[in-house]
Each structure stands twice: as structure tokens, then as C-alpha cells.
Write a protein that holds these residues in place. Structure first.
Motif, PDB file in Angstrom:
ATOM      1  N   GLY A  40     -41.277  -7.619  30.802  1.00  0.00           N
ATOM      2  CA  GLY A  40     -41.382  -8.992  31.228  1.00  0.00           C
ATOM      3  C   GLY A  40     -42.830  -9.329  31.530  1.00  0.00           C
ATOM      4  N   ARG A  44     -42.789  -7.003  35.817  1.00  0.00           N
ATOM      5  CA  ARG A  44     -41.347  -7.083  35.604  1.00  0.00           C
ATOM      6  C   ARG A  44     -40.909  -6.247  34.413  1.00  0.00           C
ATOM      7  NH1 ARG A  44     -41.497 -13.393  35.567  1.00  0.00           N
ATOM      8  NH2 ARG A  44     -42.359 -13.670  37.634  1.00  0.00           N
ATOM      9  N   ARG A  46     -37.007  -4.877  32.476  1.00  0.00           N
ATOM     10  CA  ARG A  46     -35.551  -4.910  32.451  1.00  0.00           C
ATOM     11  C   ARG A  46     -35.066  -3.737  31.616  1.00  0.00           C
ATOM     12  NH1 ARG A  46     -34.281  -9.917  29.889  1.00  0.00           N
ATOM     13  NH2 ARG A  46     -34.048  -8.869  27.902  1.00  0.00           N
ATOM     14  N   GLU A  48     -31.633  -2.253  29.696  1.00  0.00           N
ATOM     15  CA  GLU A  48     -30.336  -2.690  29.185  1.00  0.00           C
ATOM     16  C   GLU A  48     -29.645  -1.551  28.449  1.00  0.00           C
ATOM     17  OE1 GLU A  48     -31.226  -5.888  26.522  1.00  0.00           O
ATOM     18  OE2 GLU A  48     -31.267  -7.364  28.119  1.00  0.00           O
ATOM     19  N   SER A  53     -27.415  -4.792  32.524  1.00  0.00           N
ATOM     20  CA  SER A  53     -28.855  -4.944  32.720  1.00  0.00           C
ATOM     21  C   SER A  53     -29.244  -4.656  34.156  1.00  0.00           C
ATOM     22  CB  SER A  53     -29.295  -6.382  32.397  1.00  0.00           C
ATOM     23  OG  SER A  53     -29.066  -6.670  31.051  1.00  0.00           O
ATOM     24  N   PHE A  55     -32.849  -5.249  36.586  1.00  0.00           N
ATOM     25  CA  PHE A  55     -34.166  -5.854  36.636  1.00  0.00           C
ATOM     26  C   PHE A  55     -34.977  -5.227  37.762  1.00  0.00           C
ATOM     27  CE2 PHE A  55     -31.155  -8.825  34.933  1.00  0.00           C
ATOM     28  CZ  PHE A  55     -31.811  -9.389  33.859  1.00  0.00           C
TER      29      PHE A  55
END
Length: 84
Positions: A40, A44, A46, A48, A53, A55
């Protein structure tokens, strides 16, 4: 999963939660468990796998994961079926 990943996995599931685990070790464990990394903005990230998911914000300037990050990583691993 190699022996370092298994050691990190065991540490993630220790009670009480540890706030001294290196974030890089947790991230490598999640990847070894089959999670895909989606970068991100900024810190950030993530993870999956199979529609599940998680974060996170990578810790900075420290290299250790905070307790809440350890807890979130543990919950994510449980959801994708990974336990020690």
C-alpha cells in the motif's frame, strides 16, 4: 515452512503475547504460509489468502512488531488454517 518459520509461528501463539518479535520474521512467515503481499502507500501492507485479508502498518522506526500486530497476525493465520 522451514525451521525459522516454525519458531516464529510458535512465538506468535505464545501467551502472553510478545511485543519483541521482529516484523520481518512475521512477514516471512505469512508469505511462507501462502499469503500474497499487496503493498500500500507508505508503510501499509496487506496480506491475502483464500479471500481472507489482513492489513498492517509496518513498524517504524522500530523493527519489532507491536503486540496488536502480533495478535492480528495470529488471527490471520488461524483464519487461513495455520496453527503450530
Amino acid at each position: 515452512m522451514n525451521s525459522k518459520h516454525k519458531k516464529t509461528l510458535a512465538a506468535l501463539f505464545n501467551d502472553p503475547l510478545k511485543g519483541t518479535l521482529a516484523w520481518a520474521d512475521i512477514e516471512r512467515l505469512l508469505i511462507a504460509a501462502g499469503a500474497e503481499v499487496v503493498e500500500g502507500r507508505g508503510s501499509r501492507v496487506r496480506f491475502e489468502k483464500e479471500g481472507v485479508s489482513a492489513f498492517f502498518h509496518r513498524p517504524h522506526p522500530d523493527k519489532e512488531a507491536k503486540k496488536y500486530q502480533v495478535k492480528l497476525a495470529r488471527e490471520f493465520l488461524i483464519k487461513i488454517g495455520v496453527k503450530p
